[in-house]
Design an enzyme around this catalytic site. Structure first.
Site, PDB file in Angstrom:
ATOM      1  N   HIS A   1      59.325  21.441  52.895  1.00  0.00           N
ATOM      2  CA  HIS A   1      60.774  21.257  52.500  1.00  0.00           C
ATOM      3  C   HIS A   1      61.000  21.506  51.186  1.00  0.00           C
ATOM      4  O   HIS A   1      62.360  21.531  50.655  1.00  0.00           O
ATOM      5  CB  HIS A   1      61.135  20.281  53.147  1.00  0.00           C
ATOM      6  CG  HIS A   1      61.081  19.824  54.490  1.00  0.00           C
ATOM      7  ND1 HIS A   1      61.522  20.778  55.671  1.00  0.00           N
ATOM      8  CD2 HIS A   1      60.227  19.035  55.419  1.00  0.00           C
ATOM      9  CE1 HIS A   1      60.800  20.610  56.714  1.00  0.00           C
ATOM     10  NE2 HIS A   1      60.168  19.575  56.621  1.00  0.00           N
TER      11      HIS A   1
ATOM     12  N   GLY B   1      64.318  19.455  60.409  1.00  0.00           N
ATOM     13  CA  GLY B   1      64.989  19.350  61.299  1.00  0.00           C
ATOM     14  C   GLY B   1      65.925  18.381  61.477  1.00  0.00           C
ATOM     15  O   GLY B   1      67.174  18.488  62.189  1.00  0.00           O
TER      16      GLY B   1
ATOM     17  N   ASP C   1      60.853  11.760  54.207  1.00  0.00           N
ATOM     18  CA  ASP C   1      59.975  12.908  54.691  1.00  0.00           C
ATOM     19  C   ASP C   1      59.373  13.782  53.495  1.00  0.00           C
ATOM     20  O   ASP C   1      60.193  14.737  53.130  1.00  0.00           O
ATOM     21  CB  ASP C   1      60.647  13.613  55.778  1.00  0.00           C
ATOM     22  CG  ASP C   1      59.822  14.612  56.493  1.00  0.00           C
ATOM     23  OD1 ASP C   1      58.643  15.099  55.902  1.00  0.00           O
ATOM     24  OD2 ASP C   1      60.016  14.869  57.468  1.00  0.00           O
TER      25      ASP C   1
ATOM     26  N   ILE D   1      62.146  25.490  54.040  1.00  0.00           N
ATOM     27  CA  ILE D   1      63.090  25.155  55.118  1.00  0.00           C
ATOM     28  C   ILE D   1      63.734  23.592  55.128  1.00  0.00           C
ATOM     29  O   ILE D   1      63.124  22.801  54.568  1.00  0.00           O
ATOM     30  CB  ILE D   1      62.573  25.578  56.518  1.00  0.00           C
ATOM     31  CG1 ILE D   1      61.454  24.648  56.978  1.00  0.00           C
ATOM     32  CG2 ILE D   1      62.311  26.788  56.633  1.00  0.00           C
ATOM     33  CD1 ILE D   1      61.096  24.652  58.395  1.00  0.00           C
TER      34      ILE D   1
END
Length: 285
Positions: free
Chosen positions: A193, A211, A188, A208
């Site tokens: 991120h 998830g 990803d 961040i």
């Protein structure tokens, strides 16, 4: 209308081969915090190729996460602004233990389209099988803000009741400062991120955590704490993404044990227990 539900549901599945090696599994496990302490026999099950057991949440990145959530939206009947797309939830059904290395076929399709009024919800289903038969089924729930309101099926209207009473176990897991940088190597590459400037443009003070990284950290905690470290006991795992995690924070993972399932909540300790994962259930043997 950017989403044509009938067309999206009628589209042929997109199929293709995926492969993974022990290195991919080890990298994923390191990306969700395995290997601390490095010589702990319980951790070596996740990091040493001669003892390797595969945590079922590896299914979300196997074959570099292909087809990914974003690429999976490139189907007939779906034409949306990716800036309005949110990964709202994830569910995983494990049909048999995932081998430490393998080749399989992944077939992805839009399994459901729901009209939530102010948003549309797409359920992107990926079914994976190898020569011996089905391995796992992944469902990603994708919210598309501003695309509801056409009068379609609203979908399931109830969420599970939250756990009550004191949890059976509570553990805390520290998210390293470089956790997102390591986890993204499993496939990803969203700059949200990693790139501080991109994160600010998206409305966050800094990058961040993925998830699905929190998803993996949580499953490992449940397996290690309540399932005796036996990854083969996991039958299914589902969650709703309720908030973000910043690298460097601490996750508080609360677990309530039932005979054949564990209910879980996850929160960010440093932000007054702000919810991170909700409606989380691990079903097991």
């Amino acid at each position: 209308m950017p989403i044509d539900a009938a067309k999206a549901l009628a589209a042929e599945p997109r199929s293709g081969p995926i492969t993974w090696t022990t290195r991919d599994v080890q990298l994923y496990h390191l990306g969700i915090g395995a290997g601390i302490p490095a010589t702990d026999p319980d951790e070596l099950r996740y990091t040493l190729e001669s003892r390797l057991h595969v945590l079922p949440s590896f299914a979300t990145v196997a074959g570099a996460g292909s087809p990914g959530v974003i690429s999976g939206l490139s189907v007939p009947g779906v034409d949306v602004d990716l800036a309005k797309v949110l990964h709202g939830g994830q569910s995983l059904e494990i049909h048999r233990p995932i081998p430490a290395a393998g080749t399989a076929t992944a077939a992805s399709r839009i399994a459901a389209v729901y009209d939530k009024g102010k948003a549309a919800v797409l359920v992107m289903r990926t079914e994976v099988a190898d020569a011996q038969g089905p391995l796992w089924t992944n469902d990603a729930q994708i919210f598309v803000r501003g695309e509801g309101g056409w009068g379609g099926d609203r979908g399931p209207g109830t969420r599970p009741d939250p756990p009550t009473g004191d949890p059976d176990r509570t553990v805390e897991r520290t998210v390293r400062e470089d956790q997102a940088l390591l986890y993204r190597l499993s496939g990803d590459w969203n700059p949200l991120h990693a790139d501080p400037e991109f994160a600010k443009l998206a409305g966050f003070e800094r990058p961040i955590l993925h998830g699905l990284c929190t998803y993996g950290i949580t499953l490992k905690a449940v397996v290690d704490t309540l399932l005796g470290g036996d990854v083969s006991r996991v039958r299914s795992y589902r969650t709703r993404f309720a908030g973000v995690v910043y690298p460097g924070e601490t996750l508080r993972i609360r677990m309530w044990r039932d005979p054949d399932r564990v209910r879980v909540t996850v929160s960010a300790v440093e932000r007054d227990d702000a919810p991170v994962l909700a409606d989380t259930v691990v079903e097991h043997s």
